[in-house]
Enzyme design. Structure first.
Site: not given
Lengths: 367, 367
Positions: B167, B170
């Protein structure tokens, strides 16, 4: 003549004592008397049977006996339909007071995962719980407050997609208000989650619950049915969990608790009488991979509801010495999540979705 | 010579435009130029490409271009390992401003369920969100406050239990403080969830992330690694989600945003470079039903974390016009819950559990 096959093993996890009941039918009674368990209960009660009998007018004790009998009766009624798996019985103790009995069956031919749990706990309520109760209209002036709580909680996930999942929970609560008074109330509910809509089942289920509640007053069914539709709602999906049922909390019909206790007993009895015939009726229905897939996708929604919204689960997960395995037994054995799953217009899946999007009054709400 | 097989279909769900990219490799470029999509992006950007180029010094635009390129690069790198399934590309619009592009692959031979989503949204933040930001040290004096947010979010669930789940997320945030100033910050992280512990992989993964962060300062890795262990923790199970990684929020290295933007880019790049070789290395490892079963049980924990604790999921589910399918793409295709599942002492499953119970420093936290 077969010998009783039951045995007991200590799991070594805290104070959990675990049995596996492999014995059945005629051997059943012998099996239990082997352990000397009274009334053929699934295990020794949390409160000693002697105490339960000696102080038989206390609502705590009356309720505990009712829970023990309900657990035994529902477990036995289900086991009669399960040819392969057996109940695993875990009796556990809670460090801070009380304990419980969890009966769980897994990987059965008919019952893929089933749990019938009772708990009888006492201790002191943390400030946050007192705050939450006061916000619901209680008047508890001291915190932490001494409390007692007992209840039965069950979720049955059958293997066949044509047998609905059922959940029920009936509980009794006492709390010291800090002014010399004990506040007490009952709560509970039963709701049905079919994977394929069978209108006859939905109507029968609601009829049974309505009949039980009508004995106690003309408005309970209407109120509790609506409460159930509101509670078992998944806002991010815009759908209810199933075809509803009843849901209520903070119930006290009158000063004498016996009237509310009778209502609770009637609701539990109606639940068993409504559900067991559905297991019998559909357990051998033919189905294929498509129906199984749909069932697993719908079970994904069940997981979403339980982990995100169910207040009992939320409360349990945040309680430091709660028995996590008993709380999460409500989750199905398997669940699926398919990105952008779509149901075909007019299909059987679509028929279910339409009643989940817009709750139906399966029977008239009043007489 | 094969012809490009791509096609576009309108789903008729709100303003979602959905493509299915069946074309591959050499046909890929032709396929995308068929749609006239710039830079071989997975879809047209949310902000017009002309605007992104014209105003190329704006951090919003720089970030959106970085997200589009990251999505394209990661999707292509994964697709190179997937012989059966293709990316389903949904471009969606948000009623209250902006939109996103979700790329999801399901039922692949290597990738059982994978999602690489970007979103670029703007509008006004509700009072509650402003309150939460102020509690984290922001000074937003007016509410509701105008905001802009963009980010990439990805979860990859491979089929083989020896390939870990990854996972990463950003993101960049701007909010008007109501005093004529725009507050801005970056957040994100990458974490790895193996089903079987491969220490070499865990070390390599952390080495890559550490190297990326060390370029920007000596303390980031140590801080973000610990933040990750604390954040991806399931308290009711007493275990972390996996072998950790990095996690951070409210990041602003200096007045010039470019330094933080460079850190974000380095972390994303390190993520891809660390993960793709793991897919390649383990995708053909042999496994049986026991390993698959264990993987599905661990995926149950992934569901528990995402639905109960993950702040992004919680926020998304409570946002009225959020795209639920994009938020819940993070859930695995299948998950299992077994009552009282126990791992055998000294087994490979037990080895994993021990590092989940006590987080490990896979590489020295500082140089």
């Amino acid at each position: 003549m077969k010998l009783p096959l039951c045995f007991a093993t200590s799991l070594g996890i805290g104070s959990v004592l675990s049995y596996k009941r492999l014995c059945r039918n005629s051997d059943e009674i012998k099996c239990r008397s082997f352990f000397g368990i009274p009334e053929n209960f699934m295990a020794e009660p949390v409160t000693s049977y002697k105490e339960l009998q000696a102080n038989s007018k206390s609502m705590r004790n009356k309720m505990e006996l009712f829970l023990m009998r309900s657990q035994r009766d529902f477990c036995n009624a289900l086991a009669a339909h399960e040819p392969e798996a057996s109940w695993r019985i875990d009796k556990w103790e809670r460090k801070s007071g009380g304990g419980g009995i969890s009966c769980v069956m897994q990987e059965g031919k008919v019952l893929e995962k089933a749990g019938v749990n009772i708990s009888v706990v006492h201790g002191v309520l943390p400030a946050k719980a007192v705050e939450s109760m006061n916000s619901r209209g209680k008047a508890i002036v001291k915190s932490p407050a001494p409390f007692f709580a007992c209840g039965i909680s069950s979720v049955i996930h059958p293997r066949n997609p044509y047998v609905p999942t059922i959940h029920f929970n009936y509980r009794y609560f006492e709390v010291d208000d800090g002014n010399g008074k004990t506040l007490s109330w009952f709560g509970g509910g039963t709701d049905l989650t079919p994977y394929y809509l069978n209108e006859e089942d939905a109507v029968f289920f609601h009829q049974m619950l309505k009949k039980a509640l009508m004995k106690h007053g003309p408005d309970y069914y209407k109120k509790f049915k609506k409460w159930c539709d509101t509670y078992f709602y998944l806002p991010h999906r815009g759908e209810t969990r199933g075809v509803g049922g009843i849901f209520f909390d903070d119930l006290n019909i009158s000063q004498t608790q016996d009237e509310t206790f009778a209502l609770i007993k009637d609701c539990a009895e109606a639940t068993f009488k409504a559900y067991i015939p559905m297991v019998e009726k559909h357990k051998n229905s033919g189905y294929g991979l498509a129906e199984r897939n749909w069932q697993l996708i719908r079970r994904g929604r069940y997981v979403e509801f339980n982990l995100i919204h169910d207040r009992g689960t939320q409360f349990g997960l945040r309680t430091p010495d709660a028995r996590i395995e008993s709380i999460l037994m409500s989750l199905p054995a398997i669940a699926k999540w398919e990105y952008m799953h779509e149901v075909k217009g007019g299909s059987e899946e679509d028929k279910l979705m339409s009643v989940l999007k817009t709750p139906v009054d399966w029977v008239p709400l009043t007489d």
